[in-house]
Enzyme design. Structure first.
Site, PDB file in Angstrom:
ATOM      1  N   VAL A 196      10.940   3.479 -11.030  1.00  0.00           N
ATOM      2  CA  VAL A 196      10.317   4.770 -11.384  1.00  0.00           C
ATOM      3  C   VAL A 196      10.892   5.818 -10.434  1.00  0.00           C
ATOM      4  O   VAL A 196      10.980   5.588  -9.218  1.00  0.00           O
ATOM      5  CB  VAL A 196       8.777   4.692 -11.271  1.00  0.00           C
ATOM      6  CG1 VAL A 196       8.139   6.040 -11.580  1.00  0.00           C
ATOM      7  CG2 VAL A 196       8.241   3.614 -12.211  1.00  0.00           C
ATOM      8  N   GLY A 230       0.806  -1.222   0.000  1.00  0.00           N
ATOM      9  CA  GLY A 230       0.000   0.000   0.000  1.00  0.00           C
ATOM     10  C   GLY A 230       0.835   1.267   0.000  1.00  0.00           C
ATOM     11  O   GLY A 230       2.021   1.248  -0.281  1.00  0.00           O
ATOM     12  N   LEU A 249       0.457   3.654  -2.162  1.00  0.00           N
ATOM     13  CA  LEU A 249       0.875   3.442  -3.543  1.00  0.00           C
ATOM     14  C   LEU A 249       1.432   4.706  -4.187  1.00  0.00           C
ATOM     15  O   LEU A 249       0.961   5.813  -3.931  1.00  0.00           O
ATOM     16  CB  LEU A 249      -0.322   2.940  -4.365  1.00  0.00           C
ATOM     17  CG  LEU A 249      -0.977   1.664  -3.818  1.00  0.00           C
ATOM     18  CD1 LEU A 249      -2.188   1.296  -4.661  1.00  0.00           C
ATOM     19  CD2 LEU A 249       0.016   0.516  -3.770  1.00  0.00           C
ATOM     20  N   GLY A 276       8.876  -4.557  -8.553  1.00  0.00           N
ATOM     21  CA  GLY A 276       9.732  -3.462  -9.007  1.00  0.00           C
ATOM     22  C   GLY A 276      11.208  -3.813  -8.874  1.00  0.00           C
ATOM     23  O   GLY A 276      11.613  -4.508  -7.936  1.00  0.00           O
ATOM     24  N   SER A 281       9.589   5.594  -3.402  1.00  0.00           N
ATOM     25  CA  SER A 281       9.471   4.607  -2.333  1.00  0.00           C
ATOM     26  C   SER A 281       8.437   5.136  -1.349  1.00  0.00           C
ATOM     27  O   SER A 281       8.397   6.349  -1.082  1.00  0.00           O
ATOM     28  CB  SER A 281      10.818   4.451  -1.621  1.00  0.00           C
ATOM     29  OG  SER A 281      10.630   3.840  -0.351  1.00  0.00           O
ATOM     30  N   GLY A 319       5.381   4.068  -9.028  1.00  0.00           N
ATOM     31  CA  GLY A 319       6.095   2.795  -9.251  1.00  0.00           C
ATOM     32  C   GLY A 319       5.119   1.625  -9.184  1.00  0.00           C
ATOM     33  O   GLY A 319       5.091   0.773 -10.079  1.00  0.00           O
ATOM     34  N   HIS A 320       4.290   1.611  -8.132  1.00  0.00           N
ATOM     35  CA  HIS A 320       3.284   0.536  -8.023  1.00  0.00           C
ATOM     36  C   HIS A 320       2.329   0.592  -9.220  1.00  0.00           C
ATOM     37  O   HIS A 320       1.966  -0.436  -9.786  1.00  0.00           O
ATOM     38  CB  HIS A 320       2.434   0.718  -6.757  1.00  0.00           C
ATOM     39  CG  HIS A 320       3.191   0.623  -5.472  1.00  0.00           C
ATOM     40  ND1 HIS A 320       3.424   1.705  -4.656  1.00  0.00           N
ATOM     41  CD2 HIS A 320       3.760  -0.447  -4.853  1.00  0.00           C
ATOM     42  CE1 HIS A 320       4.087   1.315  -3.582  1.00  0.00           C
ATOM     43  NE2 HIS A 320       4.314   0.027  -3.674  1.00  0.00           N
TER      44      HIS A 320
END
Ligand code: PAF
Length: 283
Positions: free
Chosen positions: A174, A29, A31, A145, A183, A34-35
């Site tokens: 990303v 979570g 988010l 990732g 992050s 990247g996610h």
């Protein structure tokens, strides 16, 4: 988007989708883009996209940030709705780890290298929860990732060793416009720490320039990276490692297509990792 907050609810929902190819994006979570890049790729390659949000206690050490780990389920749900996710699985801790819980996955050796040196038990927790989630979701493909490259290598090994019928796709890191890898933990950084943290991607950019100019000696690359990381007193280097992609052993000379250049630093109380991958981890 169907939200399943229990295993029972997931078990009711999944058979209704029988015959579809399932892609899976496991997350904790909070988010970010990247996610969402993983979710987008998952949607492109599969009929059904399942995302999980579960802050897995088994991968946090006793002195780590499990309680403080950032959470914003409402925002996550809105982001996933927007990406046309089909199923969001958000199980409760008590159900994922029914007591007494006694079964863990150890991917031996790989869990002790790099981040494993300062995070004992972390990869045992990751491998255990990922296997549990694979068993629950039964995906054909799962998406991770590259920022967590060691995690990807541990999961790849587990898949091979246990003959799991799942392929993994490892997607590019990303970054923010200033180069910092996205992050969930970046939210912990003070403005000064965030500025200092930029030395981490800069050190890897220097490594990339050296590699592309033909430098192969790991020592030369490591020294150049260390110099960059030493620029800011707010940063403390945890490790700089140049390793192969099979057993994560340090290599004296870069191996084309089979090398990970990875670093971990601390900026205040925040631990940051980043890497340069010379090879492909998808399988
Ligand atoms: O990368 C993460 O977010 C976590 O380690 C994962 C794979 C979801 C397991 O908890």
């Amino acid at each position: 988007m169907k939200i399943c907050r229990s295993i029972q609810s997931l078990h009711t929902e999944l058979p209704a989708q029988a015959g579809k190819t399932t892609g899976f994006v496991p997350t904790m979570g909070f988010l970010h883009q990247g996610h969402l890049s993983l979710v987008r790729r998952c949607r492109e390659e599969n009929d059904l996209t399942v995302v999980s949000i579960f802050v897995n206690p088994a991968q946090f050490g006793p002195a780590e940030d499990l309680q403080q780990y950032p959470r914003d389920p409402e925002k996550d749900i809105a982001l996933l709705e927007k990406e046309n996710t089909d199923i969001l699985f958000m199980p409760e801790n008590d159900e994922m780890y029914q007591q007494p819980f006694r079964t863990y996955i150890n991917v031996e050796g790989l869990d002790k290298m790099l981040c494993g040196q300062t995070r004992p038990g972390h990869f045992r927790g990751v491998a255990t929860v990922v296997l549990k989630l694979f068993n629950l979701v039964c995906p054909a493909r799962a998406y991770f990732g590259q920022k967590d490259a060691q995690q990807a290598i541990v999961i790849r090994q587990m898949i091979r060793d246990l003959h799991l019928p799942v392929q993994i796709r490892i997607l590019a890191i990303v970054r923010d416009s200033d180069g910092l890898a996205l992050s969930s933990r970046n939210v912990y950084l003070s403005p000064a720490e965030r500025q200092a943290a930029l030395s981490l991607p800069k050190s890897l950019q220097k490594a990339a320039v050296l590699v592309s100019s033909g430098v192969e000696e790991s020592q030369v690359i490591r020294e150049s990276m260390q110099k960059e990381l030493d620029r800011d007193p707010l940063l403390a280097t945890e490790y700089i490692s140049i390793v192969n992609l099979q057993d994560l052993q340090e290599i004296p000379v870069i191996e084309a297509g089979n090398t990970l250049i990875a670093a971990a630093v601390r900026a205040g109380r925040t631990r940051l990792i980043d890497n340069l991958l010379l090879g492909d981890l998808s399988c």
